[in-house]
Scaffold this motif. Sequence first.
Motif, PDB file in Angstrom:
ATOM      1  N   GLN A  37      27.628  72.341  42.977  1.00 16.49           N
ATOM      2  CA  GLN A  37      27.271  73.479  42.055  1.00 16.49           C
ATOM      3  C   GLN A  37      26.005  73.794  42.266  1.00 16.49           C
ATOM      4  O   GLN A  37      25.304  72.974  42.557  1.00 16.49           O
ATOM      5  N   THR A  39      22.278  75.088  40.263  1.00 18.24           N
ATOM      6  CA  THR A  39      22.024  75.381  38.852  1.00 18.24           C
ATOM      7  C   THR A  39      20.505  76.184  39.191  1.00 18.24           C
ATOM      8  O   THR A  39      19.748  76.118  39.992  1.00 18.24           O
ATOM      9  N   SER A  86      25.824  77.522  37.559  1.00 19.36           N
ATOM     10  CA  SER A  86      25.481  76.938  36.233  1.00 19.36           C
ATOM     11  C   SER A  86      23.862  77.133  35.820  1.00 19.36           C
ATOM     12  O   SER A  86      23.194  77.531  36.764  1.00 19.36           O
ATOM     13  N   GLU A 116      30.134  78.198  35.173  1.00 16.53           N
ATOM     14  CA  GLU A 116      30.054  77.198  33.919  1.00 16.53           C
ATOM     15  C   GLU A 116      28.696  77.038  33.408  1.00 16.53           C
ATOM     16  O   GLU A 116      27.977  76.331  33.909  1.00 16.53           O
TER      17      GLU A 116
END
Length: 311
Positions: A37, A39, A86, A116
């Motif tokens: 992921q 961010t 994210s 997400e």
Amino acid sequence: MSRARITISLTGIEHLTGGIGGVLDFARAADAAGADQLTVSEHVAMGREIIGYPYGRYPSTVDADWYEPVALLSAVAAVTSRARLSTSILIAPLRPAVLLAKQLATIDQLSGGRLEIGLGTGWQKAEYDGCGVPFDGRTALLDEQVRAMRALWTSAPASFAGRHVAFDGLYSLPFPRQPGGVPIWFGIAPGPANVARIAEHGAGWAPWFGLPSGDAARDIGRAEALARIAEGRARIHAALAARGRDPAGFAIRVMPEPVLGAEGFDLGATIGSAADYLAAGATHLEFAPGLFCRSADALPEALAAILALRG
């Protein structure tokens, strides 16, 4: 120890690479290297004085660079192919719900269904004042925004009737790529009302305890942070189960407290604490390489050390 899913924060990379182009280059490299992921963080604006920061001494300056996360994630989506995308949090109440729903649906389409989004309410009144949004009542507004976006992501035409957000017969297409809409993670404290909020609408929880400030009266320390994670996890899992939701699929993303060494934050020592956070209930460990590196040349080695935790 369960498998660690590794989140790489892109915040602060621009200071090492000389600009936003370097941020995108690093995002591409982290994606290719196997980050689970990526961010980004945000402030829309900063007030002249830091008032209301709840985590001790504010770890930056009011004139620091903050790229707008919707725009930045669109660019990151275009240069990556596999990592989920994210925000640490996006301060949702500063944006109109209908517009935000369309922006997030667009990123989800652009990324092939990899978004997400992390949502929260922020802490700075000056930011709300500058945007013309009341600071009081911001949590109630967030509630309505989430419900309104869900309606727009799943129905056409969509209708919603709330105190702050209301519309009837709106078409907002295309829907997000992911069925049911973009998964929402909440960056909020696990009090009773927030636990209910998370269990009703959340796919993940992203607690934040701040960076070490040297203020012993305000820093909570690793032991207390771990206890809060475990306690919050237990509360949220119980609330999920009470609603018939399986807690096994719920995500908890935590940034291990950076360990201060003789020359700044010590990446090796910080990585060494990872097992404690996983034991407390974290499913995702977030690291910001920009905290640990003094130059862009150090980024590849730092990234490799962090991603070794995935093994």
